[in-house]
Design a protein around this motif. Structure first.
Motif, PDB file in Angstrom:
ATOM      1  N   PHE A   1      -6.679 -15.811   0.848  1.00 41.18           N
ATOM      2  CA  PHE A   1      -7.903 -15.631   0.813  1.00 41.18           C
ATOM      3  C   PHE A   1      -7.728 -14.333   1.351  1.00 41.18           C
ATOM      4  O   PHE A   1      -9.016 -13.216   1.354  1.00 41.18           O
ATOM      5  N   VAL A   2      -7.053 -13.960   2.591  1.00 37.32           N
ATOM      6  CA  VAL A   2      -7.012 -12.750   2.863  1.00 37.32           C
ATOM      7  C   VAL A   2      -6.284 -11.451   2.470  1.00 37.32           C
ATOM      8  O   VAL A   2      -7.383 -10.832   1.862  1.00 37.32           O
ATOM      9  N   VAL A   3      -4.862 -11.867   1.481  1.00 38.42           N
ATOM     10  CA  VAL A   3      -4.909 -11.173  -0.033  1.00 38.42           C
ATOM     11  C   VAL A   3      -5.751 -11.214  -0.476  1.00 38.42           C
ATOM     12  O   VAL A   3      -5.924 -10.242  -1.115  1.00 38.42           O
ATOM     13  N   ALA A   4      -6.880 -11.974  -0.609  1.00 39.71           N
ATOM     14  CA  ALA A   4      -7.760 -11.925  -2.336  1.00 39.71           C
ATOM     15  C   ALA A   4      -8.528 -10.941  -2.131  1.00 39.71           C
ATOM     16  O   ALA A   4      -8.881  -9.797  -2.678  1.00 39.71           O
ATOM     17  N   ILE A   5      -9.257 -11.085  -0.839  1.00 45.98           N
ATOM     18  CA  ILE A   5     -10.408 -10.728  -0.302  1.00 45.98           C
ATOM     19  C   ILE A   5      -9.953  -9.007   0.174  1.00 45.98           C
ATOM     20  O   ILE A   5     -10.283  -7.498  -1.235  1.00 45.98           O
ATOM     21  N   TRP A   6      -8.166  -8.795   0.149  1.00 43.98           N
ATOM     22  CA  TRP A   6      -7.923  -7.020   0.616  1.00 43.98           C
ATOM     23  C   TRP A   6      -7.741  -6.627  -0.963  1.00 43.98           C
ATOM     24  O   TRP A   6      -7.732  -5.528  -1.156  1.00 43.98           O
ATOM     25  N   ALA A   7      -6.988  -7.361  -2.010  1.00 46.39           N
ATOM     26  CA  ALA A   7      -6.807  -7.163  -3.385  1.00 46.39           C
ATOM     27  C   ALA A   7      -8.041  -6.759  -3.816  1.00 46.39           C
ATOM     28  O   ALA A   7      -8.447  -5.698  -4.674  1.00 46.39           O
ATOM     29  N   VAL A   8      -8.777  -7.498  -3.465  1.00 44.07           N
ATOM     30  CA  VAL A   8     -10.623  -6.635  -4.288  1.00 44.07           C
ATOM     31  C   VAL A   8     -11.460  -5.689  -3.985  1.00 44.07           C
ATOM     32  O   VAL A   8     -11.167  -4.797  -4.564  1.00 44.07           O
ATOM     33  N   ARG A   9     -10.818  -5.464  -3.179  1.00 42.08           N
ATOM     34  CA  ARG A   9     -11.267  -4.681  -1.983  1.00 42.08           C
ATOM     35  C   ARG A   9     -10.312  -3.152  -2.502  1.00 42.08           C
ATOM     36  O   ARG A   9     -11.244  -1.942  -2.397  1.00 42.08           O
ATOM     37  N   PHE A  10      -9.585  -3.414  -3.034  1.00 45.47           N
ATOM     38  CA  PHE A  10      -8.757  -1.879  -2.932  1.00 45.47           C
ATOM     39  C   PHE A  10      -8.678  -1.536  -4.198  1.00 45.47           C
ATOM     40  O   PHE A  10      -9.143  -0.269  -4.453  1.00 45.47           O
ATOM     41  N   ALA A  11      -9.174  -2.386  -5.146  1.00 52.75           N
ATOM     42  CA  ALA A  11      -9.449  -2.650  -6.456  1.00 52.75           C
ATOM     43  C   ALA A  11     -11.101  -1.577  -6.347  1.00 52.75           C
ATOM     44  O   ALA A  11     -10.884  -0.550  -7.376  1.00 52.75           O
ATOM     45  N   VAL A  12     -11.524  -1.758  -5.555  1.00 51.79           N
ATOM     46  CA  VAL A  12     -13.143  -1.001  -5.721  1.00 51.79           C
ATOM     47  C   VAL A  12     -12.642  -0.205  -4.988  1.00 51.79           C
ATOM     48  O   VAL A  12     -13.593   0.693  -5.535  1.00 51.79           O
ATOM     49  N   LYS A  13     -11.899   0.125  -3.972  1.00 49.08           N
ATOM     50  CA  LYS A  13     -11.544   1.437  -3.433  1.00 49.08           C
ATOM     51  C   LYS A  13     -10.942   2.699  -4.326  1.00 49.08           C
ATOM     52  O   LYS A  13     -11.317   3.778  -4.459  1.00 49.08           O
ATOM     53  N   SER A  14     -10.565   2.040  -5.177  1.00 53.34           N
ATOM     54  CA  SER A  14      -9.129   2.487  -6.479  1.00 53.34           C
ATOM     55  C   SER A  14     -10.299   3.182  -7.076  1.00 53.34           C
ATOM     56  O   SER A  14      -9.346   3.546  -8.580  1.00 53.34           O
ATOM     57  N   ASN A  15     -11.953   2.649  -7.263  1.00 55.16           N
ATOM     58  CA  ASN A  15     -11.995   3.263  -8.842  1.00 55.16           C
ATOM     59  C   ASN A  15     -11.885   3.059 -10.026  1.00 55.16           C
ATOM     60  O   ASN A  15     -12.176   2.721 -11.156  1.00 55.16           O
ATOM     61  N   GLN A  16     -11.406   1.185 -10.123  1.00 56.12           N
ATOM     62  CA  GLN A  16     -10.917   0.323 -10.483  1.00 56.12           C
ATOM     63  C   GLN A  16     -11.796  -0.118 -11.548  1.00 56.12           C
ATOM     64  O   GLN A  16     -11.720   0.082 -13.080  1.00 56.12           O
ATOM     65  N   PHE A  17     -13.169  -0.273 -11.540  1.00 53.70           N
ATOM     66  CA  PHE A  17     -14.343  -0.570 -11.622  1.00 53.70           C
ATOM     67  C   PHE A  17     -15.165   0.065 -12.563  1.00 53.70           C
ATOM     68  O   PHE A  17     -16.003   0.001 -13.102  1.00 53.70           O
ATOM     69  N   GLU A  18     -14.762   1.548 -12.430  1.00 55.31           N
ATOM     70  CA  GLU A  18     -15.690   2.911 -12.951  1.00 55.31           C
ATOM     71  C   GLU A  18     -15.724   3.239 -14.098  1.00 55.31           C
ATOM     72  O   GLU A  18     -14.300   2.755 -14.987  1.00 55.31           O
ATOM     73  N   ASP A  19     -16.524   3.206 -14.511  1.00 59.75           N
ATOM     74  CA  ASP A  19     -16.613   3.426 -16.458  1.00 59.75           C
ATOM     75  C   ASP A  19     -15.797   2.311 -17.171  1.00 59.75           C
ATOM     76  O   ASP A  19     -15.150   2.808 -18.256  1.00 59.75           O
ATOM     77  N   LEU A  20     -16.625   0.882 -17.339  1.00 61.25           N
ATOM     78  CA  LEU A  20     -15.717   0.139 -17.681  1.00 61.25           C
ATOM     79  C   LEU A  20     -16.115   0.148 -19.359  1.00 61.25           C
ATOM     80  O   LEU A  20     -15.340  -0.357 -20.295  1.00 61.25           O
ATOM     81  N   ASP A  21     -17.191   0.709 -19.311  1.00 59.22           N
ATOM     82  CA  ASP A  21     -17.210   1.379 -21.096  1.00 59.22           C
ATOM     83  C   ASP A  21     -16.814   1.692 -22.196  1.00 59.22           C
ATOM     84  O   ASP A  21     -16.521   1.350 -23.325  1.00 59.22           O
ATOM     85  N   ASN A  22     -16.212   3.006 -21.170  1.00 55.88           N
ATOM     86  CA  ASN A  22     -15.306   4.073 -22.145  1.00 55.88           C
ATOM     87  C   ASN A  22     -14.009   3.788 -22.102  1.00 55.88           C
ATOM     88  O   ASN A  22     -13.549   4.606 -23.319  1.00 55.88           O
ATOM     89  N   ALA A  23     -13.570   2.758 -21.484  1.00 55.84           N
ATOM     90  CA  ALA A  23     -12.222   3.283 -21.874  1.00 55.84           C
ATOM     91  C   ALA A  23     -11.511   2.329 -22.332  1.00 55.84           C
ATOM     92  O   ALA A  23     -10.553   2.735 -22.681  1.00 55.84           O
ATOM     93  N   SER A  24     -11.978   1.193 -23.384  1.00 54.49           N
ATOM     94  CA  SER A  24     -11.551   1.154 -24.908  1.00 54.49           C
ATOM     95  C   SER A  24     -11.672   2.203 -25.573  1.00 54.49           C
ATOM     96  O   SER A  24     -10.483   2.514 -26.337  1.00 54.49           O
ATOM     97  N   GLN A  25     -12.309   2.908 -25.491  1.00 50.52           N
ATOM     98  CA  GLN A  25     -12.311   4.112 -26.685  1.00 50.52           C
ATOM     99  C   GLN A  25     -11.416   4.975 -25.977  1.00 50.52           C
ATOM    100  O   GLN A  25     -11.150   6.211 -27.337  1.00 50.52           O
TER     101      GLN A  25
END
Length: 72
Positions: free
Chosen positions: A15-39
């Motif tokens: 559970f702690v590893v999963a929380i860390w993975a989500v937090r790391f993904a948010v901090k490294s801006n992996q969820f920014e600009d989801l609409d234009n990534a495929s284009q």
């Protein structure tokens, strides 16, 4: 009962590893600009193809100003 002593700490660590993975993904801006990534993948490919075609064809063809059927 003995397996509970193993499974509870193991699940808490996962559970702690999963929380860390989500937090790391948010901090490294992996969820920014989801609409234009495929284009962006398609546009990058087109730009790369355009550059390779220009490298092989240094002088682009120019359309002629006179019609093909007439003589000057």
């Amino acid at each position: 009962m003995l397996s509970i002593f193993l499974l509870i700490p193991l699940s808490l660590m996962l559970f702690v590893v999963a929380i860390w993975a989500v937090r790391f993904a948010v901090k490294s801006n992996q969820f920014e600009d989801l609409d234009n990534a495929s284009q962006r993948v398609i546009l990058d490919d087109r730009q790369e193809r355009r550059q390779t075609l220009q490298a092989f064809d240094p002088e682009p063809t120019k359309p002629s100003s006179t019609p093909k059927g007439s003589k000057d």
